[in-house]
Design an enzyme around this catalytic site. Structure first.
Site, short mmCIF file in Angstrom:
data_model
loop_
_atom_site.label_atom_id
_atom_site.label_comp_id
_atom_site.label_asym_id
_atom_site.label_seq_id
_atom_site.Cartn_x
_atom_site.Cartn_y
_atom_site.Cartn_z
N ASP A 164 0.83 -1.22 0.00
CA ASP A 164 0.00 0.00 0.00
C ASP A 164 0.86 1.26 0.00
O ASP A 164 1.96 1.27 0.55
CB ASP A 164 -0.93 -0.02 1.22
CG ASP A 164 -2.12 0.91 1.06
OD1 ASP A 164 -2.38 1.37 -0.08
OD2 ASP A 164 -2.80 1.18 2.07
N LEU A 192 10.70 -20.62 -3.59
CA LEU A 192 9.58 -19.80 -3.09
C LEU A 192 8.35 -19.93 -3.98
O LEU A 192 8.46 -19.94 -5.21
CB LEU A 192 10.04 -18.33 -3.07
CG LEU A 192 9.01 -17.26 -2.71
CD1 LEU A 192 8.72 -17.29 -1.22
CD2 LEU A 192 9.52 -15.87 -3.12
N HIS A 240 2.40 3.35 -9.13
CA HIS A 240 2.27 1.91 -9.44
C HIS A 240 3.47 1.44 -10.25
O HIS A 240 4.02 0.38 -10.00
CB HIS A 240 0.97 1.64 -10.21
CG HIS A 240 -0.27 2.01 -9.44
ND1 HIS A 240 -0.44 1.69 -8.12
CD2 HIS A 240 -1.40 2.70 -9.80
CE1 HIS A 240 -1.62 2.15 -7.71
NE2 HIS A 240 -2.22 2.76 -8.70
C1 IPE Z 1 -5.60 -2.77 -0.33
O1 IPE Z 1 -5.20 -1.45 -0.51
C2 IPE Z 1 -5.53 -3.51 -1.64
C3 IPE Z 1 -4.19 -3.68 -2.19
C4 IPE Z 1 -3.05 -3.32 -1.67
C5 IPE Z 1 -4.15 -4.35 -3.45
P1 IPE Z 1 -6.25 -0.27 -0.70
O2 IPE Z 1 -5.44 0.96 -0.78
O3 IPE Z 1 -7.16 -0.56 -1.83
O4 IPE Z 1 -7.06 -0.34 0.67
P2 IPE Z 1 -8.05 0.70 1.35
O5 IPE Z 1 -9.17 0.90 0.41
O6 IPE Z 1 -7.29 1.95 1.59
O7 IPE Z 1 -8.46 0.04 2.63
C1 IPE Z 2 -1.53 0.18 -3.41
O1 IPE Z 2 -1.33 1.56 -3.44
C2 IPE Z 2 -1.71 -0.41 -4.78
C3 IPE Z 2 -3.06 -0.88 -5.08
C4 IPE Z 2 -4.08 -0.86 -4.28
C5 IPE Z 2 -3.27 -1.41 -6.40
P1 IPE Z 2 -2.54 2.57 -3.48
O2 IPE Z 2 -2.86 2.81 -4.91
O3 IPE Z 2 -3.65 2.10 -2.65
O4 IPE Z 2 -1.88 3.88 -2.85
P2 IPE Z 2 -2.53 4.88 -1.81
O5 IPE Z 2 -3.07 4.08 -0.68
O6 IPE Z 2 -3.61 5.61 -2.54
O7 IPE Z 2 -1.40 5.77 -1.42
MG MG Z 3 -4.10 2.32 -0.69
#
Ligand code: IPE
Ligand code: IPE
Ligand code: MG
Length: 245
Positions: free
Chosen positions: A19, A130, A36
Site C-alpha cells: 500500500d 519460493l 504503481h
Molecule cells: C488494499 O489497498 C488492496 C491492495 C493493496 C491491493 P487499498 O489501498 O485498496 O485499501 P483501502 O481501500 O485503503 O483500505
Molecule cells: C496500493 O497503493 C496499490 C493498489 C491498491 C493497487 P494505493 O494505490 O492504494 O496507494 P494509496 O493508498 O492511494 O497511497
Molecule cells: Mg491504498
C-alpha cells in the site's frame, strides 16, 4: 541486519498488503499511476529477499475486489502494468527458482492479463523454491463465499455430511488450500486495517505495519519485519509461562 535473522525461526509464509503507491506519487507531484510503475522494484526486492532467506510462501495483495471501483483510467493502467511486468519478470522468477501462483477471481481480469499469468505460471511450475502468490481481484469475503458454495455442492451431492466440516476441511477449499497460514503480515504505508485480505488465514498472524510507502520498500525493510516478528511472543491463547517452558 540480515545476519541477525535466526534461520531456525523464519516464517514459512509472509503476506503483504502493498500500500501507498498513490501517496508516493503525490509526494513527487506525479499521477497515481507513476506510483504503481515505481512499485515493481519493491516487488522484485521482496521476492528475491524471501527467496534468498528460504521463505516458502510469499503472498502479495496486488488488486482487491474493491479496487475495481477506482477510476477506469487507473484500473486500465494497473492491468497494462500487470501484463508488462509479468512478461518482464519471468527471468527473475526463473533465476530465483520461484513458482508463480494466483488467488482471486482472475476470470474477471482482461484476457491478455489472464494469458500472461497462465504463461508465467506454466513457465515456473517446476520451480521448487519460493511460491509467489499474487492476489488479483481478490477479497477475503469473496474467497470464503466461494468455499462455502463449493462445500455446499459437495454436501448436496452426498460426498460428505455437514458434521464433517471442520477447520482443516474448510481451509482446503480456500484459494490458499495447501499453504500454511501466514505467520507474518506486512502492510506498508502506515494504514492499520486488513482491507478484506486473507480474512480466515490471518487469524493468528503477527502484523507489522511500517510507515514506509510501498515503492520505497526494500530488502532491509523485509529483514526488519522478520527481525520484529522473531522478537514477538506468539501465545495462541496460552499464558506466557506456558509458551516459554
Ligand atoms: C488494499 O489497498 C488492496 C491492495 C493493496 C491491493 P487499498 O489501498 O485498496 O485499501 P483501502 O481501500 O485503503 O483500505
Ligand atoms: C496500493 O497503493 C496499490 C493498489 C491498491 C493497487 P494505493 O494505490 O492504494 O496507494 P494509496 O493508498 O492511494 O497511497
Ligand atoms: Mg491504498
Amino acid at each position: 541486519m540480515k545476519d541477525h535473522i535466526d534461520p531456525s525461526n523464519l516464517p514459512q509464509h509472509i503476506a503483504v498488503i502493498m500500500d501507498g503507491n498513490g501517496r508516493w506519487a503525490k509526494q513527487q507531484g506525479a499521477a497515481r499511476v507513476f506510483g504503481h510503475r515505481n512499485a515493481i522494484k519493491a516487488v522484485r526486492e521482496t521476492t528475491e529477499g524471501c527467496a534468498e532467506l528460504g521463505i516458502k510462501y510469499l503472498t502479495l495483495y496486488a488488486f482487491s475486489t474493491e479496487n475495481w471501483n477506482r477510476p477506469k483510467l487507473e484500473v486500465d493502467a494497473l492491468m497494462t502494468l500487470l501484463v508488462h511486468t509479468i512478461r518482464g519478470e519471468i527471468k527473475t522468477l526463473m533465476d530465483n527458482n520461484v513458482r508463480l501462483a494466483t488467488i482471486g477471481n482472475t476470470e474477471s481480469l482482461p484476457s491478455d492479463c489472464q494469458r500472461e499469468l497462465q504463461e508465467a505460471i506454466r513457465a515456473t511450475e517446476q520451480n521448487t523454491g519460493l511460491t509467489l502468490t499474487l492476489a488479483l481481484s481478490y477479497s477475503g469475503r469473496w474467497e470464503i463465499i466461494e468455499a462455502v458454495r463449493r462445500i455446499s455442492t459437495e454436501v448436496q451431492q452426498g460426498r460428505f455430511q455437514p458434521g464433517d466440516i471442520d477447520e482443516g476441511l474448510f481451509s482446503s477449499y480456500l484459494a490458499t488450500g495447501g499453504m500454511p497460514d501466514p505467520e507474518l503480515m506486512i502492510r506498508t504505508s502506515g494504514e492499520m486495517r486488513i482491507s478484506n485480505f486473507l480474512l480466515w488465514q490471518l487469524a493468528y498472524s503477527e502484523f507489522y505495519m511500517p510507515d514506509v510507502l510501498w515503492p520505497d520498500f526494500r530488502r532491509e525493510h523485509l529483514w526488519e519485519a522478520i527481525l520484529t516478528y522473531q522478537k514477538r511472543e506468539r501465545r495462541f491463547g496460552k499464558t506466557s509461562e506456558q509458551v516459554i517452558k
